[in-house]
Motif scaffolding. Structure first.
Motif, short mmCIF file in Angstrom:
data_model
loop_
_atom_site.label_atom_id
_atom_site.label_comp_id
_atom_site.label_asym_id
_atom_site.label_seq_id
_atom_site.Cartn_x
_atom_site.Cartn_y
_atom_site.Cartn_z
N ARG A 34 0.97 -1.34 0.31
CA ARG A 34 -0.20 -0.14 -0.05
C ARG A 34 0.68 1.31 0.11
NH1 ARG A 34 -4.33 -2.81 3.39
NH2 ARG A 34 -5.68 -3.86 1.57
N GLU A 35 2.01 1.21 0.74
CA GLU A 35 2.79 2.46 1.03
C GLU A 35 3.45 2.37 -0.45
OE1 GLU A 35 6.46 4.69 1.03
OE2 GLU A 35 6.62 2.78 0.57
N GLU A 79 2.19 1.63 -3.39
CA GLU A 79 1.16 2.35 -4.41
C GLU A 79 0.69 3.53 -4.07
OE1 GLU A 79 -1.77 -1.03 -3.82
OE2 GLU A 79 -1.09 -1.84 -5.88
N ASP A 80 0.66 4.05 -3.04
CA ASP A 80 0.22 5.56 -2.62
C ASP A 80 1.40 6.59 -2.65
OD1 ASP A 80 -2.07 4.57 -1.92
OD2 ASP A 80 -1.67 4.35 0.47
N TYR A 81 2.69 5.90 -2.84
CA TYR A 81 3.76 7.03 -3.02
C TYR A 81 3.68 7.98 -4.17
CZ TYR A 81 8.57 8.78 -3.30
OH TYR A 81 9.72 9.43 -3.18
N ARG A 82 3.80 9.10 -3.99
CA ARG A 82 3.87 9.92 -5.26
C ARG A 82 5.52 10.62 -5.29
NH1 ARG A 82 0.71 7.48 -6.50
NH2 ARG A 82 -1.59 7.54 -6.87
#
Ligand SMILES: [Zn+2]
Length: 247
Positions: A232-233, A235-238
């Protein structure tokens, strides 16, 4: 999706729903006198299968060979070189990228330092080469050692000891052949050794006698929980713009 089980149209639909792929890395390596050579592979595949089901990430077939140094003279350990592992990882990520995947979770069930660092090295090259990808490198064993501390009784338990014996007892009890004596190897501080088995006779690091299937169940769930958090970290990282670029 379990990638080697889907059809072409299922792949085409699936990659539109998620572009995250988990690639498990195992080993064919001695695990004492009581655990199978596939111990690392079967542990990591099960963790990845459960994490994929709960996140919607796709599961790639496992790589059943790894870089094994300290156990290479023990009977049964068959490994690959760092050059091969690096090249294989780069080839697979490039080709999954060509097929639409963008987030890559490289998970190792084999905790060998050189092995895991080779995955990191391959990942760093891929970040430079493919600007639209994200990569995580996870040693699921290291995650368990940290997060499972409260459950594990043996000091410094690492290879074919309490943790791995518990996990195989839970996952594939028919593959556990009794037990092996507790053992903690000792290597010279700096000198590399050719006669590796002299320093590590039985191929166990820790105490298998403290293992139980229930600990194996809990440790597996701990690993799955950590891997889900890390997916999840990722996938959420921008990403912030690279040096010299305007935000
Ligand atoms: Zn192992």
């Amino acid at each position: 999706m379990i990638l080697d089980e889907v059809t072409m149209p299922e792949y085409e639909r699936g990659v539109r729903e998620s572009s995250t792929v988990i690639i498990p890395f195992g080993s064919l390596e001695e695990h004492g006198a009581h655990l199978p050579l596939c111990t690392d592979t079967l542990q990591v595949v099960e963790v990845c299968r459960r994490a994929a089901a709960r996140t919607g990430a796709h599961l790639a077939p496992a790589i059943p060979y790894g870089v094994c140094r300290s156990t290479r003279n023990h009977p049964g350990t068959v490994g690959i070189s760092t050059a091969t592992l690096r090249a294989l990882t780069i080839d697979l990520v490039r080709d999954f990228h060509r097929q639409g995947m963008r987030s890559f979770v490289l998970i190792s069930g084999h905790a060998g330092k050189t092995h895991v660092l080779t995955l990191v090295d391959a990942g760093e090259q891929l970040l430079d080469e493919l600007p639209d990808i994200r990569v995580s490198v996870i040693s699921e064993y290291n995650e368990i050692q940290e997060a499972g501390k409260a459950l594990v009784e043996a000091e410094d338990d690492s290879h074919a000891g309490e943790i791995e014996t518990s996990r195989v007892m839970f996952l594939r009890p028919e593959l556990v052949k009794g037990t092996s004596p507790a053992e903690w190897p000792s290597y010279p501080e700096a000198r590399l050794v050719r006669d590796k088995r002299r320093h590590w006779q039985g191929g166990v690091w820790g105490d298998p006698a403290k293992a139980s299937p229930d600990k194996g169940r809990q440790l597996t769930e701990i690993a799955v929980g950590r891997v889900i958090e890390l997916i999840r970290e990722l996938e959420d990282y921008r990403e912030t713009p690279a040096c010299g670029e305007r935000p």
